[in-house]
Design an enzyme around this catalytic site. Structure first.
Site, short mmCIF file in Angstrom:
data_model
loop_
_atom_site.label_atom_id
_atom_site.label_comp_id
_atom_site.label_asym_id
_atom_site.label_seq_id
_atom_site.Cartn_x
_atom_site.Cartn_y
_atom_site.Cartn_z
N GLU A 146 -4.11 -9.23 -1.78
CA GLU A 146 -4.74 -9.17 -0.19
C GLU A 146 -6.02 -8.59 -0.54
O GLU A 146 -6.36 -7.66 -1.16
CB GLU A 146 -3.89 -7.81 0.35
CG GLU A 146 -4.42 -7.73 2.11
CD GLU A 146 -3.95 -6.85 2.75
OE1 GLU A 146 -2.51 -6.43 2.48
OE2 GLU A 146 -4.66 -6.00 3.50
N GLU A 177 0.76 -1.15 0.00
CA GLU A 177 -0.07 -0.04 0.00
C GLU A 177 0.75 1.26 0.10
O GLU A 177 0.77 2.20 0.87
CB GLU A 177 -1.00 -0.03 1.32
CG GLU A 177 -1.82 -1.37 1.22
CD GLU A 177 -3.10 -1.15 1.97
OE1 GLU A 177 -2.93 -0.57 3.14
OE2 GLU A 177 -3.89 -1.96 1.95
#
Length: 498
Positions: free
Chosen positions: A319, A217
């Site tokens: 994810e 991220e």
């Protein structure tokens, strides 16, 4: 007259033979998970209703090659397994990795700590240790590494592991903090060395690392837990001039490097930069994506764009989970109901609220995986494999749901419907399978199909509606009729055509 009758007779015989050929039955097996209680159950008798869907498989149309399906080894999951009895610990790991289990084939783990760690830690604890002389994975040796090694022991086929850093140690960053900030350019060489050292350290434990995502991220996560920010230009510069060359120089050029590793809505700007030219794309083996921009919309246009930008690269969902929820314990019905929310239910901007409706957890998984497979994604990796009844442990109290929930104090295990949903894909669509074409007459059914290397075909069908449906499945000159329950997911396995 006799010759004319004989001619007509033979025409009728040929016609009948032709009809029987088109209706020749195929061998098949059906496994179903449903709101009515099936849990990857083999179904052999069906209520045949009026046919509502015709599905034609087109094995001559082939698309991406499958890398695998699986979940993540986290400190939280590993810690919980160590608190269970050996019998329950083994039951869970076998359920994920053994041949009679879900047969996970692609997995993830974290480098340094993440939100699903017990505390914040780094493998480079000594400040300004630019040559990483004090590099250590000691923090992983009690829980994480034993979980991985036990999973390896239960897996007959083996599985790939890729690792993701949430952040470098604070001393390498411009804000000197675990959360947010950027890697200081003077430590680019050190951070590239970090990846190489990690490979060696895990290799010494008997664990081969298949590859990496460069940064979990890179846009950050709202300044909540471990993070480190990159722009597309900064990450590409780091990979092109530091990480890629370092791994290559250290004889580790075969390790996979996946760029980006965040939500799909941001894909375009990232793949445009990563694959801008031959130099920028040289060390990127593919693109990693998450699903949190929306756990309802799988963003097919963005996935198609990313594939077309780099058609020979990996495109892996690395994810996804039902986040911002405390798991429901021993309550299968909740996982099929449209009651679960995600982070965006509370926090998304008003113009993006529509992307975050209340939605059933099983539906999120089934819809997203099928949508991904039908839009060039070649791997799909769940988040934590095991969490407790609170949805942790998690040092930030960022509670989430996992397919397997445990109560360590009572030594009890709950396999939620999400476990069986994942297994519909991981167990029957094996690595190196090819996604194949199909035609589907029922817009209310979602489905995908894959041709495995052993010649078998797996067809995954998701019926989100409140009504059971009868299906006519056609493959070449063979057909079969069966039914799928309301609110159910099925995998149909067709053995190699002999």
């Amino acid at each position: 007259m006799k010759s004319i009758k004989t001619y007509v007779y033979y025409l009728l015989v040929i016609a009948v033979m032709g009809c029987s050929e088109t209706k020749k039955q195929m061998d098949f097996e059906v496994f179903e998970t449903s709101a009515n209680g099936n849990k990857l159950s083999k179904i052999s008798t069906f209520e045949i209703l009026k046919v509502s869907a015709t599905i034609t498989l087109l094995p001559e149309q082939t698309y991406q090659t499958i890398t695998g399906f699986g979940g993540a080894f986290t400190e939280a999951s590993a810690y919980l397994l160590n608190k269970l009895s050996k019998a329950n610990r083994d039951t869970i790991l076998k359920a994920y990795f053994a041949k009679d289990g879900a047969r996970y084939s692609l997995t993830r783990t974290h480098m340094n700590s993440c939100d699903f760690s017990l505390s914040q830690y780094s493998y480079s604890p000594v400040e300004d240790d630019v040559n990483l002389e004090h590099f250590t994975i000691e923090a992983d040796k009690d829980d994480l590494i034993p979980m991985i090694k036990d999973a390896m022991a239960f897996s007959e086929d083996g599985f790939k592991i890729f690792a993701s850093p949430w952040t470098a140690a604070p001393w390498m960053k411009d804000n000197n903090h675990w959360v947010g900030g950027k890697l200081l350019p003077k430590y680019y060489n050190t951070w590239a060395l970090f990846f190489s050292k990690y490979i060696d350290a895990y290799k010494s434990e008997g664990i081969d690392i298949w590859g990496f995502t460069v940064e979990n991220e890179p846009h950050g996560n709202g300044n909540n837990w471990e993070s480190m920010h990159f722009t597309p230009q900064e990450m590409t510069h780091f990979v092109q001039n530091y990480l890629g060359p370092k791994l290559e120089a250290d004889g580790k050029g075969d390790k996979i490097i996946l760029g980006y590793d965040q939500n799909r809505a941001g894909l375009k700007e990232w793949v445009d930069e990563m694959y801008k030219d031959e130099a920028s794309s040289k060390y990127f083996d593919g693109t990693a994506i998450h699903w949190y921009e929306s756990t309802y919309d799988f963003f097919p246009e963005a996935l198609q764009y990313a594939h077309n930008k780099a058609p020979n690269k990996y495109l892996i969902e690395t994810e996804g989970c039902v986040d911002s929820e405390v798991p429901k314990w021993q309550d299968d019905a909740w996982y099929w109901k449209k009651e679960a929310t995600d982070w965006g239910w509370d926090w998304a901007s008003e113009e993006e609220k529509y992307l975050h409706p209340k939605y059933a957890p099983v539906n999120r998984y089934a819809r997203d995986i099928i949508g991904c497979l039908n839009n060039w994604v070649d791997g799909w990796v769940d988040w934590n494999m095991v969490l407790d009844r609170q949805g942790g442990p998690n040092w930030f109290k960022n509670w989430c749901v996992a397919p397997v929930i445990v109560d360590p104090d009572a030594d009890e295990v709950y396999f939620t419907p999400l476990y069986y949903t994942m297994a519909h894909f991981s167990k029957y669509i094996r690595p190196e399978a090819k996604i194949i074409g199909l035609e589907n007459s029922d817009k209310d059914l979602m489905l995908t199909s894959a041709l495995n290397t052993d010649g078998s075909i797996a067809v995954v069908i998701f019926n989100e509606t409140e009504k059971p449906k009868s299906i006519n499945l056609i493959l070449n000159d063979k057909t079969v009729e069966f039914s799928i329950d309301a609110k159910a997911i099925q995998t149909v396995v067709i053995p190699k055509n002999k």
